[in-house]
Design a protein around this motif. Structure first.
Motif, PDB file in Angstrom:
ATOM      1  N   CYS A   1     -17.700  27.066  23.447  1.00 32.46           N
ATOM      2  CA  CYS A   1     -18.137  28.054  22.307  1.00 32.46           C
ATOM      3  C   CYS A   1     -19.615  27.845  22.057  1.00 32.46           C
ATOM      4  O   CYS A   1     -20.082  26.700  21.933  1.00 32.46           O
TER       5      CYS A   1
ATOM      6  N   GLU B   1     -21.340  28.846  19.621  1.00 29.06           N
ATOM      7  CA  GLU B   1     -21.651  28.491  18.108  1.00 29.06           C
ATOM      8  C   GLU B   1     -21.729  27.132  17.967  1.00 29.06           C
ATOM      9  O   GLU B   1     -22.579  26.694  17.168  1.00 29.06           O
ATOM     10  N   CYS B   2     -20.527  26.351  18.344  1.00 33.06           N
ATOM     11  CA  CYS B   2     -20.631  24.949  18.082  1.00 33.06           C
ATOM     12  C   CYS B   2     -20.746  24.191  19.187  1.00 33.06           C
ATOM     13  O   CYS B   2     -20.541  22.960  19.261  1.00 33.06           O
TER      14      CYS B   2
ATOM     15  N   CYS C   1     -15.232  25.495  13.129  1.00 32.96           N
ATOM     16  CA  CYS C   1     -16.356  26.444  13.625  1.00 32.96           C
ATOM     17  C   CYS C   1     -15.736  27.708  13.191  1.00 32.96           C
ATOM     18  O   CYS C   1     -14.690  27.978  13.700  1.00 32.96           O
TER      19      CYS C   1
ATOM     20  N   CYS D   1     -14.781  29.969  16.795  1.00 30.99           N
ATOM     21  CA  CYS D   1     -13.493  29.379  17.530  1.00 30.99           C
ATOM     22  C   CYS D   1     -12.469  28.894  16.772  1.00 30.99           C
ATOM     23  O   CYS D   1     -11.656  28.633  17.457  1.00 30.99           O
TER      24      CYS D   1
HETATM   25 ZN    ZN Z   1     -16.829  26.937  18.070  1.00 29.13          ZN
END
Ligand code: ZN
Ligand code: ADP
Ligand code: ADP
Ligand code: ZN
Length: 836
Positions: free
Chosen positions: A143, A145-146, A279, A282
């Motif tokens: 993912c 984002e994280c 997160c 996800c």
């Molecule tokens: Zn994530």
């Protein structure tokens, strides 16, 4: 002796305590090595047979490849004939630090990724993804984002500035580094015109936000010790600053340190100032949206990895045998996809079945290996072997029944039979009587531990052991003496927990009797550790005010990424407990610097004895001189490690004995001092038994040594490094350390399977020690599979009935005789046998 067909012939084995022994053991059979702890079973099975098989194999590979192996020392033996190649399945010593999961160890995760890639259900219009896109460890899958962590970490003003009445000088920004670096940041703020002497809350919001959250890193001249006006004047007068300092905002400092530091301690420090949450992109599943949009049987791959293995079997079975609804229809359009699904499902089903047979059906693929017990870990690796289709090898196993309920042991025996049926040999070191009874051949080593052992008392089919009078195993294997029930003790109160939930425990109410010995039983995965080692320990340490987590707990939390949630609490009885001691199987140290003698405190006394000798007095040597941890006495080359670390390019570094002190750890002058003709390094080389003779006139040393002997550790060397100890040994050392300071009463002792690694003879000794603790007014709670211990306890709490979702309840509780009569309990059957 001439060699018999179908046998491994060992001649003149002298490894460790083995007394020049010769014997023949059959191939293609289940051979069990028995004997009291320290008698020499492992020296024969691992130190001689496995080591020799490995040596022969390594001779055939290049020197470079050889370095990749953890090489065993070359065994002391004259000759071995008829030995097949060997695979060792030992219990892990020490804790693994690598990040791995049940899915990666069993390679089931690879299969699953292939399945989702090739046979998953894709949303309309989405193109096919490669298998890597389903891994959280690849850029294609993680993912964004994280970064595949599943969590996002952030900070707030409140988390970084816990007390806003303090000034910056008084360390209002607690999250900032301490010492010089903290002062540096403060001086930079002074140069920039901020007032570091008003309470934090009186600064403007704009200033507070900038100091905490700015991403800018301005460089400014620093004049340490100057106040704001003095700095301004100095700048005007162009006075040379001490140095140019770079500012870092608190948020940037915390997040950057957390992400990049190699030091656990630093990570621990900054993590106190962070808040973590799932997160938002996800939702903790760690994968990209596209990857999560692909499903199989209605689950995305993250949800699938969280299911217990048992349920995976139910899901995949219909795909492997073609009975899944809708398959026929799908086959007309996507024949290839259906075929792939079937092939992979067949493989998954076969592998998962083995794991289930080994009693591991409650695990999920996602579960991280550091949270598994050593026994679970060994069985996972065993399962991989059962599916490997190797034949003609000998598997050497170390106590595979560890951590297993007798009901699970039956499954283990089936798996071992399976390996044998494929044409393999099994050499197993074991104490569990059910496994020994299943053997076709027994090698009994003894009669006692260390010097008192090392003889082959018997080698042959089980019945023949009946006639061997010197064997300690015999009495237990053919036991026909009636069970003598100790007089039951009465509790003086109850410790009551209400509404607790953790892992598979939901809203459980439970009471533990105080002042007696309680056994908590149940099949593996039923929830015993969740209740005892997790819930009870956490609630009690809260009550006792041990709020700071230990280094151990912290590392566990880091490795698990998540902190398990806990609800409920203690409603009654905690006031009767003043202290809690958890005696678990975690290593007693992670470096060769800690050892048996240092951990128990015994070494302090020994060092004083050396300091009191004439030579020491004339040279003004104090007790400190005899520590390998401080400068004066230790070997300067290895700094008292006895070993030097050799860094290998591309390979994990290895330890080798120090060439200067030859592994003695001390410098030559220190070694000149002797006590009764032995120097300090020679004392560290003694076994506990030898030391007990040597120090027979020194009461304080002797007392520690005797306790170690009583818990069955007489065969260990005083200087045995912590890194060489098994989990069971580490646990007994902790127990012995507690026993020597025992008898204040009002202490709660919690032990997790203390009989691991113990011969039935040693189990009896352990029971006496536990009884002593109880008789001194303490409460003892053990998680135990050994029915001898369970039958001898005052109270039994049986958790289950099954594992995972099918467990987590109290099936029955009461005195052992009452529990044995219960119809639902899986423990009852085995407990009953003990009473007959
Ligand atoms: Zn994530
Ligand atoms: P068991 O497997 O029966 O518990 P071991 O074979 O481990 O017994 O130990 C037998 C004897 O050999 C013990 O006295 C033990 O202290 C000694 N021993 C075991 N490992 C080593 C070693 N690496 N170096 C020296 N002695 C050892
Ligand atoms: P036992 O001690 O009886 O073998 P456990 O308490 O270890 O059983 O496990 C009970 C259930 O809780 C199992 O389904 C297990 O997979 C789960 N479990 C135990 N520890 C953890 C953990 N640290 N993280 C997630 N699940 C866990
Ligand atoms: Zn050295």
């Amino acid at each position: 002796m001439t060699q018999k067909e179908g046998y491994v012939a060992i001649r003149g084995a002298r490894q460790h305590n083995l007394k020049d022994v010769s014997l023949d053991i059959p191939r293609d059979a289940l051979v069990v090595f028995t004997g009291v702890s320290g008698s020499g079973k492992s020296s024969l099975a691992f130190g001689t047979l496995y080591a020799e098989a490995q040596r022969r194999y390594l001779e055939s590979v290049s020197p470079y490849a050889r370095r990749l192996f953890h090489q065993m020392p070359i065994p002391e033996v004259d000759q071995i004939d008829g030995l097949p190649p060997a695979v060792a399945l030992q219990q892990q010593r020490g804790s693994g630090t690598t990040r791995s999961s049940v899915g990666s160890v069993t390679t089931l995760s690879n299969l699953l990724r292939m399945l989702y890639s090739r046979a998953g259900d894709y949303p309309k219009g989405q193109s096919i993804l490669y298998a890597e896109a389903f891994s959280t460890n690849t850029p294609e899958g993680a993912c964004p984002e994280c970064h595949g962590l599943g969590k996002v970490y952030d900070v707030t003003e409140k988390s970084m500035v816990p007390d806003d009445t303090l000034t910056i000088r008084e360390r209002a920004i607690a999250a900032w580094p301490t010492a010089w670096q903290g002062q540096n940041l403060r001086d930079i703020l002074t140069t920039m015109g901020y007032d570091v002497d008003v309470p934090w809350k009186e600064l403007s919001k704009k200033d507070r936000d900038w100091i905490l959250f700015t991403k800018e890193q301005p460089q400014v001249p620093v004049y340490p010790g100057y106040d704001r006006e003095e700095v301004q004047r100095a700048i005007k007068q162009k006075i040379e600053p001490s140095y140019m300092g770079t500012f870092t905002g608190a948020q940037r400092y915390v997040l950057h340190t957390f992400a990049n530091t190699q030091s656990t301690l630093m990570k621990k420090r900054v993590s106190q100032y962070m808040l973590s949450s799932d997160c938002p992109s996800c939702h903790g599943k760690r994968l990209r949206r596209e990857s999560l949009s692909v499903t199989f049987a209605g689950f995305d791959i993250a949800d699938m990895s969280r299911l217990p293995l048992k349920q995976l079997l139910t899901i995949f079975k219909p795909y492997s045998d073609g009975s899944a609804p809708g398959l026929a229809k799908q086959a007309t359009n996507h024949q290839e996809k259906v075929l792939v699904a079937q092939r992979i499902a067949e493989d998954l089903v076969a592998r998962v079945t083995v794991l289930l047979e080994l009693g591991l059906g409650y695990l999920s693929l996602e579960r991280s290996t550091p949270t598994l017990s050593p026994g679970e870990h060994q069985r996972l690796r065993l399962a991989a072997q059962v599916r490997s289709n190797l034949f003609g090898v000998v598997y050497v196993l170390d106590e595979p029944s560890a951590g297993l309920h007798p009901a699970d042991t039956e499954a283990l025996l089936k798996a071992l039979d399976g390996l044998k049926a494929c044409g393999n040999s099994l050499f197993v070191v074991e104490h569990e009587l059910d496994v020994i009874r299943h053997a076709e051949w027994i090698v009994d080593v003894g009669p006692d531990a260390g010097e008192g052992g090392g003889e082959i008392l018997y080698s042959g089919p089980p019945e023949g052991l009946k006639n061997i009078e010197r064997s300690k195993t015999r009495a237990h294997l053919f036991n026909d003496q009636p069970f003598i029930k100790p007089t039951p003790r009465q509790p003086f109160g109850w410790l009551t927990l209400k509404d607790v939930s953790r892992n598979n425990l939901t809203h459980l109410d439970v009471s533990f009797p105080l002042g007696v010995l309680t056994s908590v039983t149940g099949v593996s995965g039923s929830g015993k550790s969740s209740l005892v080692s997790q819930v009870l320990v956490e609630l009690m340490s809260d009550f006792l005010g041990n709020t700071t987590p230990s280094e151990d707990q912290f590392e566990d939390a880091l490795q698990q990424d998540t902190v398990a949630t806990l609800t409920g609490g203690i409603t009654d009885g905690a006031e009767h407990i003043k202290r809690m001691v958890v005696v678990n199987q975690k290593p007693i140290g992670r470096t060769p610097r800690s050892n048996l003698a240092t951990y128990t405190g015994l070494f302090d006394v020994v060092r004083k004895l050396f300091a009191a000798t004439e030579l020491s007095k004339s040279r003004r040597y104090t007790a400190g001189r005899f520590s390998f941890n401080v400068g004066k006495g230790r070997c300067p080359n290895c700094e008292g490690e006895g070993f030097v670390m050799v860094e290998l390019l591309f390979l994990p570094s290895v330890y080798a004995p120090c060439p200067v002190c030859s592994g003695t750890r001390y410098n030559a002058q220190t070694l000149e001092v002797t006590y009764h003709d032995k120097n300090i390094a020679q004392v560290l080389k003694m076994t506990v038994n030898e030391a007990a003779d040597f120090f027979e006139k020194e009461d304080r040393v002797l007392r520690s040594l005797n306790v170690l002997q009583e818990v069955g550790l007489g065969y260990l060397r005083l200087g045995q490094p912590a890194t060489e100890l098994s989990g069971g040994e580490a646990q007994r050392i902790k127990l012995a350390t507690e026993l020597q300071r025992m008898s204040r009463g009002k202490t709660l002792y919690i032990l997790d399977e203390p009989t691991t690694g113990l011969h039935p003879t040693d189990v009896e000794k352990l029971q006496l020690q536990l009884a002593k603790l109880v008789d001194a007014g303490n409460t003892v709670i053990v998680v135990e599979h050994d029915m001898q211990v369970v039958a001898g306890s005052d109270w039994v709490i049986d958790i289950g009935p099954g594992a995972g979702d099918e467990g987590g309840k109290i099936v029955t509780e009461g005195i052992p005789e009452a529990v044995a009569k219960n119809k639902e309990s899986k423990t009852a059957v085995y407990l009953r046998r003990t009473f007959n």
